[in-house]
Design an enzyme around this catalytic site. Sequence first.
Site, mmCIF file in Angstrom:
data_model
loop_
_atom_site.group_PDB
_atom_site.id
_atom_site.type_symbol
_atom_site.label_atom_id
_atom_site.label_comp_id
_atom_site.label_asym_id
_atom_site.label_seq_id
_atom_site.Cartn_x
_atom_site.Cartn_y
_atom_site.Cartn_z
ATOM 1 N N SER A 339 0.830 -1.208 0.000
ATOM 2 C CA SER A 339 0.000 0.000 0.000
ATOM 3 C C SER A 339 0.859 1.251 0.000
ATOM 4 O O SER A 339 1.959 1.275 0.541
ATOM 5 C CB SER A 339 -0.916 0.019 1.228
ATOM 6 O OG SER A 339 -0.150 0.198 2.416
ATOM 7 N N ASP A 340 0.351 2.284 -0.616
ATOM 8 C CA ASP A 340 1.015 3.582 -0.578
ATOM 9 C C ASP A 340 0.593 4.292 0.701
ATOM 10 O O ASP A 340 -0.552 4.709 0.849
ATOM 11 C CB ASP A 340 0.629 4.413 -1.796
ATOM 12 C CG ASP A 340 1.435 5.704 -1.900
ATOM 13 O OD1 ASP A 340 2.280 5.947 -1.023
ATOM 14 O OD2 ASP A 340 1.234 6.461 -2.854
#
Length: 951
Positions: A339-340
């Site tokens: 995930s960012d």
Amino acid sequence: MMRKELYIFLVICLSCTTISTAKVEQKKHIDSSIYNQGWIDLNKNGKKDIYEDPEALIDDRIEDLLSQMNMEEKTCQMVTLYGYRRVLKDSLPTPEWENALWKDGIGAIDEHLNGFAGWGRPPMESPLCWPASNHAEALNEVQRFFIEKTRLGIPADFTNEGIRGVENYIATNFPTQLALGQTWNRELIREVGNITGKEARLLGYTNVYAPILDVARDQRWGRMEEVYGESPFLVAELGIEMTKGLQTNYQVASTAKHFAIYSNNKGAREGLSRVDPQIAPRETELIHLYPFRRVIREAGLLGVMSSYNDYDGMPIQSSFYYLTEVLRNRFNFKGYVVSDSDAVLYLYSKHHTAENYKEAVRQSVEAGLNVRCTFRSPESFVEPLRELIQDGAISEELINERVRDVLRVKFLIGLFDEPYVKDIEKADETVNSTEHQNVALQASRESIILLKNEGEILPLDKSKVKKIAVIGPNANDGSYALTHYGPLAVEVSTVLDGIREKAGENTEVVYEKGCELVDATWPDSELFPVPLTETEKAGIEKAVEAARNADVSVVVVGGSQRTCGENKSRTSLELPGKQNDLIRAIWQTGKPVVLVVISGRPLSINWPTQYVPGILQAFYPGAEGGTAIADVLFGDYNPGGKLTVTVPKTAGQIPFKFPSKPGAQIDAWGQNGPSGSRARVNGALFPFGYGLSYTTFLYNEIKVTPATITPSQSFSVSFKIKNTGDRAGDEVVQLYLRDEVSSVTTYEKVLRGFQRVHLNAGEETEVTFTLKPEDLAFLDENMEYIVEPGTFKIMIGASSEDIKLEKELQVLDEGESASTFHNKKDDKFPFVHPSENKTQISNLFDNNENTLWTATQKGASIDFELKEGAVPTEMGIRWAKGTDDVFRFEIQLSGGGGQFIPVYSGKSNGSAEVETYSFDGYPASDLRLILFGTQNNSKSSIAEIVLRERK
């Protein structure tokens, strides 16, 4: 050079710091009993398990390890621990680690000891960050904890940024990714990736967050500096090379970002407003998903970062469609999704599609997330994940599926068999070595674009220029090379440094800053301009005085971290602050001026483009940028970079980009002023693919082989190019194509080939491109990729607007013959539309004065479709021979929408030759000729039409 004193001071301090004691103390704890010849007893059971056997199949190793893992160990593989001073409080393992969450292992440790201390803060000063051998040893010791102190000895994946060289206190510093895009050089990008991966692994990192596969859509966007360009084809081609370079011999994993549709946020806004992309589903596939699809399939990409944004109401982070159906099922992605930052949290806190954070975790994992990565404790993710498993909301089978992907990547890059940096001393020899710096210098040179060279003001002649004034806020500032996502504390060559070094002893170089990059009230001053302050006036006057006393001024302007970068989207594309005032003042001295623009995005430099004779564009050219720019200024290097982005004249033209749909960016027609009809500015300041050289090139002899194919066939396009100038140079040749008729609208032209060609003066070579069926494919009304039979126009150009050669390609149905195809075509002139006697229309273009097209009705007309960008100003008509009749007629133009405006009304003069009628033209899509017959007869007869702009 910039930062030289600081650099020397820090290197001396760090080198003199005694770290050997710490190393010895760590090595005392090495459990040598688990290290065997050719394998490691990771689970410390005294035998070689399948997952410990380097000769076993990776899938078998994964299943064996997975069968031995408990749920605590599995869930720990699904989270990142941010490194020292971010989340992790310790630079090296401590006894407390044996009671921490990661006693059961960890998926990844991000940015550990890379020198980044936070936005706006100076780089971290630690003896563990530099020299490189200290850094490698430190990460070895951290890895040793996971190998020796955890039950199953599962190694951590050390992740780090790396879009312009691996992010570290010191490493080889390349131009930013936008600048690398301007090189159009696949081989160079592959080597940049290889060097970045090699240095990363020697420093102890095993996974690099690069390349960025976002496609530029809005020049105001803050992260424009991080993309390769506007063309999804170019982004894919360079992304493939960067990924292959990074993953050379699986030295590291490459994790591309940001998946998906991240660079199309509404209004180009950033910060917490990275939402609501404004793009249709078909374009989403053709623009944003295209690079990921190709890089995954053709380069074996091992990592993907999921993005913050939503699309059509669905957050990507919780989208099973995008993270599983598209990414894994369609694209066959076999790596892991990370995930960012707070993408998981945003499902709850921003998008409001999850009731609470625990629900956000569930949605993310079910959608396809493997590893949560953000600046928060790993417990904040793992604990709710474990609760969900205990509650039965997430199955163990799903957890196994997610962990398999993480383990697969770790096995592929050799972490289970060689978890440590083995050759510590090699790190000192290799990281930021002279050899690597030379590649960075070449990348900087190739990224520079010559935008204007009126009167051949460039290159500067050292024998004639005795005094140079170097002026501007970016002239002696190299901070653009030291931003996040790359090396942080390297020595940077500024433009002033480069010019002083290149000019030599016989040329005096003086420097004046002139003005600050921005003024005191910027960006509000873009709405409410303020007069120059006394301080600003004094600064500009000093610069003017320097220019008056110099033979030439080099004015260096543009942007910096203050105006561009993550969270730095703008509402204007003008030069910020008082930079335009400075340029005007220097130009008004009457002395020669050359402008150098250093920026992270295209800027609307309208006034300079109109008046300044020489302009160079450098998109954050890296630590070697000053040297490279000086090489170009003095002619030691002939610039060959080409724009991979469109430069609009004003932000009011946005969206203005390549590729574009038919008519979407067509110019307005009419004249300026109170009596005119035009209400907006026309055209790009500089189009996609544009760039000049100090030499000239001739294109000729295009061939398409075979010229007729079926939808399943490949074909080649070849042509010759010759350097017709007096010096060696590079030309980026570009292949565009257009589907002339399609069942759904397609782009006016798409890029499908490019090559950077180096030619000596007078040298000629043949360039050949091979295109595959997928290069002709588009998404039909059912959103299926197809190649439709028909005509494709093949175009070879020096830019998207400077087309040098054209040829047609015919695509037939499977089993159809060429003769059948041609017989099926309606006529030879599909773009000419007479109101009557269509069968006679070929008589107008056969160069035979005896064959006629005749209109029988008064008011009959012929409509001519015009070439793209046409501005017709004359039309030639040869009337019927042997008649004294005077034919009355009117010429009309249409700028689109079906409205035709008269531009000429007149009569024939009885000549037997072609009569040419001139008029004030404007950008038009169609020309209409209306015929009113003679005074006594409604008939009109024409032998020939001459209209250069007709299709």
